[in-house]
Design a protein around this motif. Structure first.
Motif, PDB file in Angstrom:
ATOM      1  N   THR A  28      83.878  54.780  53.345  1.00 43.54           N
ATOM      2  CA  THR A  28      83.678  55.717  52.237  1.00 43.54           C
ATOM      3  C   THR A  28      83.247  54.973  50.975  1.00 43.54           C
ATOM      4  N   VAL A  29      83.882  53.854  50.683  1.00 46.65           N
ATOM      5  CA  VAL A  29      83.476  53.047  49.526  1.00 46.65           C
ATOM      6  C   VAL A  29      82.055  52.516  49.729  1.00 46.65           C
ATOM      7  N   GLU A  30      81.737  52.044  50.928  1.00 50.88           N
ATOM      8  CA  GLU A  30      80.389  51.546  51.226  1.00 50.88           C
ATOM      9  C   GLU A  30      79.340  52.608  50.905  1.00 50.88           C
ATOM     10  N   GLU A  47      90.657  55.692  45.021  1.00 48.74           N
ATOM     11  CA  GLU A  47      90.924  56.927  45.766  1.00 48.74           C
ATOM     12  C   GLU A  47      90.022  57.018  46.995  1.00 48.74           C
ATOM     13  N   LEU A  48      88.766  56.626  46.853  1.00 51.34           N
ATOM     14  CA  LEU A  48      87.858  56.607  47.996  1.00 51.34           C
ATOM     15  C   LEU A  48      88.366  55.659  49.083  1.00 51.34           C
ATOM     16  N   ARG A  49      88.895  54.517  48.673  1.00 50.89           N
ATOM     17  CA  ARG A  49      89.362  53.496  49.607  1.00 50.89           C
ATOM     18  C   ARG A  49      90.656  53.912  50.317  1.00 50.89           C
ATOM     19  N   ASP A  50      91.469  54.748  49.691  1.00 52.51           N
ATOM     20  CA  ASP A  50      92.800  55.067  50.205  1.00 52.51           C
ATOM     21  C   ASP A  50      92.774  56.206  51.229  1.00 52.51           C
ATOM     22  N   ALA A  51      92.153  55.962  52.355  1.00 55.86           N
ATOM     23  CA  ALA A  51      92.081  56.968  53.415  1.00 55.86           C
ATOM     24  C   ALA A  51      93.460  57.259  54.003  1.00 55.86           C
ATOM     25  N   ARG A  52      94.350  56.310  53.941  1.00 52.68           N
ATOM     26  CA  ARG A  52      95.709  56.514  54.456  1.00 52.68           C
ATOM     27  C   ARG A  52      96.397  57.656  53.686  1.00 52.68           C
ATOM     28  N   PRO A  77      93.222  71.730  53.907  1.00 49.43           N
ATOM     29  CA  PRO A  77      93.686  73.103  54.110  1.00 49.43           C
ATOM     30  C   PRO A  77      94.369  73.629  52.846  1.00 49.43           C
ATOM     31  N   PRO A  78      94.638  74.932  52.796  1.00 46.64           N
ATOM     32  CA  PRO A  78      95.358  75.475  51.634  1.00 46.64           C
ATOM     33  C   PRO A  78      96.660  74.699  51.407  1.00 46.64           C
ATOM     34  N   GLY A  79      96.921  74.413  50.145  1.00 46.22           N
ATOM     35  CA  GLY A  79      98.135  73.679  49.789  1.00 46.22           C
ATOM     36  C   GLY A  79      97.968  72.179  49.723  1.00 46.22           C
ATOM     37  N   SER A  80      96.858  71.640  50.240  1.00 48.39           N
ATOM     38  CA  SER A  80      96.614  70.203  50.154  1.00 48.39           C
ATOM     39  C   SER A  80      96.414  69.818  48.699  1.00 48.39           C
ATOM     40  N   ARG A  81      97.003  68.700  48.301  1.00 46.64           N
ATOM     41  CA  ARG A  81      96.804  68.247  46.925  1.00 46.64           C
ATOM     42  C   ARG A  81      95.360  67.820  46.672  1.00 46.64           C
ATOM     43  N   TYR A  82      94.575  67.641  47.721  1.00 47.39           N
ATOM     44  CA  TYR A  82      93.174  67.283  47.576  1.00 47.39           C
ATOM     45  C   TYR A  82      92.274  68.511  47.408  1.00 47.39           C
ATOM     46  N   ALA A  83      92.809  69.697  47.601  1.00 43.99           N
ATOM     47  CA  ALA A  83      92.026  70.928  47.452  1.00 43.99           C
ATOM     48  C   ALA A  83      92.049  71.344  45.985  1.00 43.99           C
ATOM     49  N   GLU A  92      88.894  73.366  51.630  1.00 43.27           N
ATOM     50  CA  GLU A  92      87.927  72.568  50.887  1.00 43.27           C
ATOM     51  C   GLU A  92      87.685  71.301  51.696  1.00 43.27           C
ATOM     52  N   PHE A  93      86.531  70.693  51.510  1.00 35.15           N
ATOM     53  CA  PHE A  93      86.385  69.354  52.065  1.00 35.15           C
ATOM     54  C   PHE A  93      85.952  68.413  50.974  1.00 35.15           C
ATOM     55  N   ARG A  94      86.349  67.144  51.160  1.00 34.77           N
ATOM     56  CA  ARG A  94      86.139  66.114  50.143  1.00 34.77           C
ATOM     57  C   ARG A  94      85.643  64.834  50.801  1.00 34.77           C
ATOM     58  N   MET A  95      84.989  64.034  50.004  1.00 32.58           N
ATOM     59  CA  MET A  95      84.634  62.663  50.346  1.00 32.58           C
ATOM     60  C   MET A  95      83.864  62.547  51.660  1.00 32.58           C
TER      61      MET A  95
END
Length: 170
Positions: A28-30, A47-52, A77-83, A92-95
């Motif tokens: 993702t960083v690449e 944040e991009l690097r932290d896939a874990r 999914p709903p409720g994800s802190r990344y949404a 939602e999708f990210r990265m």
């Protein structure tokens, strides 16, 4: 969640395994830094690097071509802190990231379709995303798949720029 693999032509999309999280972060960083999409000193790079961390709160998906991981996306999914934009009954999708050598081979499309499949299977009303101005190939992909711009949901950045919001009703 049990690992599922879905072949879409030559591309296989599946849930990332824990031993692949570091690989996904570096990939993702690449794509983002190496591709000139974000500056190397951007606060977004960790944040991009932290896939874990993403995998702990999303469904981290990878795409393989000939057994090699060449792309990844975080399905939120709903409720994800990344949404950050999705409503209560939306995902939602990210990265989304696809390595340069695999572009034009259906990898990005397969990853987005996997997110759409998950949102539909969950009975959600829509799927959202934000993207940068400097990602015209991604914009074309999203629009070909049926996503529409929702400028009222554009996401302001500290730099004064905005991320462009898209939505697909399901």
């Amino acid at each position: 969640m049990a690992e599922t693999s879905v072949a879409r032509g030559p591309v296989t999309v599946r849930t990332a395994r824990p031993d692949e999280h570091d690989l996904v972060g570096e990939l993702t960083v690449e794509v983002y830094v190496g591709g000139g999409l974000v500056e190397p000193d951007s606060g977004y790079v960790p944040e991009l690097r932290d896939a874990r961390a993403r995998a702990a709160d999303t469904e981290l998906l990878v795409a393989e071509l000939a057994g090699e991981v060449v792309g990844a996306v975080a399905y939120c999914p709903p409720g994800s802190r990344y949404a950050a934009l999705a409503g209560a009954d939306e995902a939602e999708f990210r990265m989304l990231a696809v390595v340069e050598r695999a572009r034009g081979r259906g990898v990005g499309r397969a990853l987005v379709e996997a997110c759409l499949d998950r949102a539909r299977a969950a009975g959600l009303s829509g799927l959202r995303l934000v993207t940068q101005h400097n990602m015209p190939a991604a914009h074309r992909l999203y629009e070909r798949l049926g996503f529409r711009r929702t400028p009222e949901r554009d996401w302001p950045l500290e730099s004064g720029k905005h991320l462009l919001a898209y939505h697909m009703p399901l």
